[in-house]
Write an enzyme that holds these catalytic residues in place. Structure first.
Site, PDB file in Angstrom:
ATOM      1  N   ASN A  81       0.585  -1.428  -0.075  1.00 45.60           N
ATOM      2  CA  ASN A  81       0.503   0.252  -0.011  1.00 45.60           C
ATOM      3  C   ASN A  81       0.830   1.593   0.078  1.00 45.60           C
ATOM      4  O   ASN A  81       0.634   2.131  -0.537  1.00 45.60           O
ATOM      5  CB  ASN A  81      -0.289   0.550   0.921  1.00 45.60           C
ATOM      6  CG  ASN A  81      -1.243   1.068   1.642  1.00 45.60           C
ATOM      7  OD1 ASN A  81      -2.368   1.860   0.964  1.00 45.60           O
ATOM      8  ND2 ASN A  81      -1.161   1.847   2.749  1.00 45.60           N
ATOM      9  N   TYR A 158       3.093  11.189 -11.514  1.00 45.42           N
ATOM     10  CA  TYR A 158       2.572   9.950 -11.124  1.00 45.42           C
ATOM     11  C   TYR A 158       2.253   8.806 -11.716  1.00 45.42           C
ATOM     12  O   TYR A 158       2.165   7.484 -11.845  1.00 45.42           O
ATOM     13  CB  TYR A 158       1.144  10.492  -9.809  1.00 45.42           C
ATOM     14  CG  TYR A 158       0.706   9.660  -9.325  1.00 45.42           C
ATOM     15  CD1 TYR A 158       0.792   9.090  -7.932  1.00 45.42           C
ATOM     16  CD2 TYR A 158      -0.453   9.259  -9.474  1.00 45.42           C
ATOM     17  CE1 TYR A 158       0.313   8.132  -7.519  1.00 45.42           C
ATOM     18  CE2 TYR A 158      -1.463   8.611  -8.948  1.00 45.42           C
ATOM     19  CZ  TYR A 158      -1.105   8.209  -7.651  1.00 45.42           C
ATOM     20  OH  TYR A 158      -2.279   6.909  -6.974  1.00 45.42           O
ATOM     21  N   LYS A 162       2.547   4.672 -11.835  1.00 42.68           N
ATOM     22  CA  LYS A 162       1.339   3.838 -11.394  1.00 42.68           C
ATOM     23  C   LYS A 162       1.740   2.486 -12.800  1.00 42.68           C
ATOM     24  O   LYS A 162       1.214   1.236 -12.648  1.00 42.68           O
ATOM     25  CB  LYS A 162       0.377   4.209 -10.919  1.00 42.68           C
ATOM     26  CG  LYS A 162       0.082   4.585  -9.486  1.00 42.68           C
ATOM     27  CD  LYS A 162      -0.147   4.015  -8.635  1.00 42.68           C
ATOM     28  CE  LYS A 162       0.274   4.477  -7.499  1.00 42.68           C
ATOM     29  NZ  LYS A 162       0.755   3.418  -6.503  1.00 42.68           N
TER      30      LYS A 162
END
Length: 276
Positions: A81, A158, A162
């Site tokens: 996470n 970002y 991802k």
């Protein structure tokens, strides 16, 4: 009762996921990037059995984290996470000379995965922002490209991070069809990472990670999926490109000196070849 490791569990989705799993009767080990954050995770998750320490912006620290986690394990479930959000105002190098967002969101969890035994269930918290990502193998670390401006300054790196993260996770899933290895999108959640404009409360963001860690539903037991609100969704085409995935994984192997765990003898699916 399962034994579960949750990275990035001092606040937000990680802490809420840990609390819910403890309430369900599971043994949970939490994580913080330093000793203070690890202690905060223990405070946030009453009933957690232990906390491990390691910072994702240092590959040496990730190795220390892996050693501590292996000493605390083995784990039935690992929920990856920990991560960095899209609001970084400028490009920053880590101590390893890599762009910080890419290292924290993609390279560090890759290294941690390489250094730990695979669990029966591996839940990787990703983002639908991956669909806006690109794979620029010549400039993965944003040395040539321009950073953005304003509140969403870091949204492009970002999104790239991802997508890169998701690509190697899907490669891992292809190598190990005998395990449940999936990426989960929690939604735009009201956390420090999500920011004040986010729409979902933290408990909703934790719902699918908890479900993927515990459910006997075919989706939760499946592998190589991008799951949002307990349903499988489409992914960026690069995620399904085995040759491009292999190139990203090779780049990460060169950066870290570590390879993804090899396919288990006799269990690898014929279609899972990384260069097929």
């Amino acid at each position: 009762m399962a034994k579960v490791l949750i990275t990035g569990s001092a606040q937000g989705i990680g802490a809420e996921t840990a609390r819910r799993l403890v309430a369900l009767g599971h043994e949970v080990v939490v994580h913080g990037r330093d000793r203070g954050r690890a202690d905060a995770a223990l405070e946030q998750v009453p009933g957690a059995s232990a906390a491990v320490v390691g910072s994702y912006d240092s590959l040496a620290s990730v190795r220390e984290l892996a050693s501590a986690a292996n000493a605390a394990g083995p784990f039935d479930v690992v929920i990856h996470n920990a991560g960095l959000g899209p609001h970084e105002p400028e490009r920053r190098d880590t101590v390893d000379g890599l762009e910080q967002t890419v290292q924290v969101n993609a390279v560090a969890p890759y290294l941690l995965t390489c250094l730990m035994p695979l669990s029966t269930r591996m839940v990787y918290v990703g983002s639908d922002a991956h669909r806006q990502g690109t794979v620029d193998l010549a400039d993965l670390h944003w040395r040539e490209r321009s950073w953005g401006e304003g509140y969403w300054a870091g949204i492009a790196p970002y999104s790239d991070s991802k997508l890169l993260f998701q690509m190697w996770v899907f490669e891992l899933a292809a190598l190990h069809p005998e395990r449940a290895i999936n990426v989960v999108h929690p939604g735009w959640v009201q956390t420090a990472m999500g920011g004040p404009q986010a729409t979902l409360p933290v408990d909703e963001g934790a719902d699918t990670p908890v479900w993927m860690a515990t459910s006997e539903d075919p989706i939760a037991l499946g592998s190589g999926q991008f799951v949002h609100r307990r349903a499988v969704e489409d992914v960026h085409p690069a995620t399904r490109d085995a040759g491009l995935r292999a190139a990203v994984v090779e780049h990460f192997r060169e950066l870290t000196g570590e390879a993804l765990p090899a396919a288990e003898e006799g269990l690898r699916a014929p279609s899972a070849s990384p260069r097929a």
